[in-house]
Design a protein around this motif. Structure first.
Motif, PDB file in Angstrom:
ATOM      1  N   GLN A  79     -21.668 142.049 -20.077  1.00  0.00           N
ATOM      2  CA  GLN A  79     -22.790 142.601 -20.834  1.00  0.00           C
ATOM      3  C   GLN A  79     -23.869 143.126 -19.889  1.00  0.00           C
ATOM      4  O   GLN A  79     -24.371 144.244 -20.056  1.00  0.00           O
ATOM      5  CB  GLN A  79     -23.355 141.527 -21.761  1.00  0.00           C
ATOM      6  N   LYS A  80     -24.198 142.327 -18.883  1.00  0.00           N
ATOM      7  CA  LYS A  80     -25.177 142.764 -17.878  1.00  0.00           C
ATOM      8  C   LYS A  80     -24.652 143.978 -17.117  1.00  0.00           C
ATOM      9  O   LYS A  80     -25.385 144.950 -16.882  1.00  0.00           O
ATOM     10  CB  LYS A  80     -25.452 141.616 -16.905  1.00  0.00           C
ATOM     11  N   ALA A  81     -23.374 143.935 -16.736  1.00  0.00           N
ATOM     12  CA  ALA A  81     -22.796 145.018 -15.946  1.00  0.00           C
ATOM     13  C   ALA A  81     -22.832 146.335 -16.704  1.00  0.00           C
ATOM     14  O   ALA A  81     -23.142 147.394 -16.127  1.00  0.00           O
ATOM     15  CB  ALA A  81     -21.362 144.676 -15.556  1.00  0.00           C
ATOM     16  N   LEU A  82     -22.529 146.309 -17.983  1.00  0.00           N
ATOM     17  CA  LEU A  82     -22.516 147.553 -18.761  1.00  0.00           C
ATOM     18  C   LEU A  82     -23.931 148.088 -18.971  1.00  0.00           C
ATOM     19  O   LEU A  82     -24.131 149.309 -19.017  1.00  0.00           O
ATOM     20  CB  LEU A  82     -21.820 147.325 -20.099  1.00  0.00           C
ATOM     21  N   ARG A  83     -24.889 147.213 -19.084  1.00  0.00           N
ATOM     22  CA  ARG A  83     -26.280 147.689 -19.161  1.00  0.00           C
ATOM     23  C   ARG A  83     -26.688 148.363 -17.851  1.00  0.00           C
ATOM     24  O   ARG A  83     -27.386 149.381 -17.852  1.00  0.00           O
ATOM     25  CB  ARG A  83     -27.208 146.524 -19.484  1.00  0.00           C
ATOM     26  N   LEU A  84     -26.244 147.777 -16.740  1.00  0.00           N
ATOM     27  CA  LEU A  84     -26.527 148.395 -15.442  1.00  0.00           C
ATOM     28  C   LEU A  84     -25.767 149.712 -15.276  1.00  0.00           C
ATOM     29  O   LEU A  84     -26.273 150.659 -14.670  1.00  0.00           O
ATOM     30  CB  LEU A  84     -26.166 147.429 -14.320  1.00  0.00           C
TER      31      LEU A  84
END
Length: 256
Positions: A79-84
């Motif tokens: 989830q964090k990676a896709l936001r980044l």
């Protein structure tokens, strides 16, 4: 060491109840100019079961572990990676492009494809330009300098040249950046620098290299002018990233 890293990743997956989607080397060992005593910078992307994302309490999107002389291991939740990825984060692109892969899944290729659609050269250029300028000011101003610090400026400077020419994320391997952006006259200088880097300890110092200093200053000045002229690029669509996340988390309609 590879077997030890794989065992550590399996332990993390079991203890944290996560699925590791992709695990790589991210530091000097991935760049191709590790010293004899360089540590292992292991980075990974993971996803949790769908129910975990439905919690009301605060949750963290990272897994971090104590750093020692050998290990530096941490990971990002998908989830964090896709936001980044939506913000065109260069570190994430490096993880996905690392030539040293410890563990991967077919899903990693879907992430790379999504990244290509999200990539914005303005964000990449500013990232590497700031990295190069910061390291230049901090590490390359004395008469003698740590040999490895030249690479901390040269690599992002070459990454800037790659972005301006290719309009794409730069490769992680230093050799690939050199083939594309390093003038032929400087290649013997950089090869000698690589030799020193491999045999010297982490803090080994050398005299400044004037011809390389000039190249770095000229390259960064050119990148700064180009960055100032680039227009703001539109934000990518969230839809494909949402779909990737839901599928990886095993989301099903009606799941509780």
């Amino acid at each position: 060491m590879r077997n030890k890293i794989l065992a550590r990743l399996r332990q993390i997956a079991s203890e944290e109840d996560v699925t590791i989607l992709h695990a790589v080397e991210s530091g000097s060992r991935a760049w191709g100019f590790a010293s004899a005593d360089s540590d292992y910078d292991v980075r990974f992307l993971y996803v949790r079961p769908a129910r975990w994302y439905l919690r009301l309490g605060k949750t963290r999107g990272v897994l971090e572990y104590p750093v020692d002389e050998v290990w530096d291991v941490n990971g990002w939740d998908l989830q964090k990676a896709l936001r980044l990825m939506h913000s065109s984060n260069p570190a994430l692109f490096e993880w996905l492009g690392s030539p040293v892969v410890y563990l991967t899944t077919p899903f990693a290729e879907e992430l790379r494809a999504a990244g290509r659609a999200c990539y914005r050269k303005r964000a990449g250029l500013h990232h590497y330009l700031n990295m190069a300028r910061g390291n230049l000011q901090k590490h390359l101003r004395d008469e003698t300098v740590q040999a490895k610090k030249y690479f901390y400026v040269l690599r992002p400077a070459l990454a800037c040249r790659w972005i301006l020419e290719k309009e794409a994320p730069p490769p992680v391997a230093f050799a690939d950046l050199c083939k594309s952006g390093l003038p032929a006259a400087l290649r013997p200088v950089v090869e000698q620098l690589l030799d020193w880097k491999h045999i010297l300890p982490e803090g080994g110092r050398i005299a400044r290299l004037p011809e390389l200093d000039r190249f770095l200053e000229e390259s960064l000045a050119q990148a700064e002018r180009a960055a100032a002229a680039l227009p703001k690029e539109p934000d990518p669509d969230w839809g494909p990233l949402d779909a990737l996340f839901l599928r990886a988390a095993g989301w099903k309609e009606g799941l509780a």
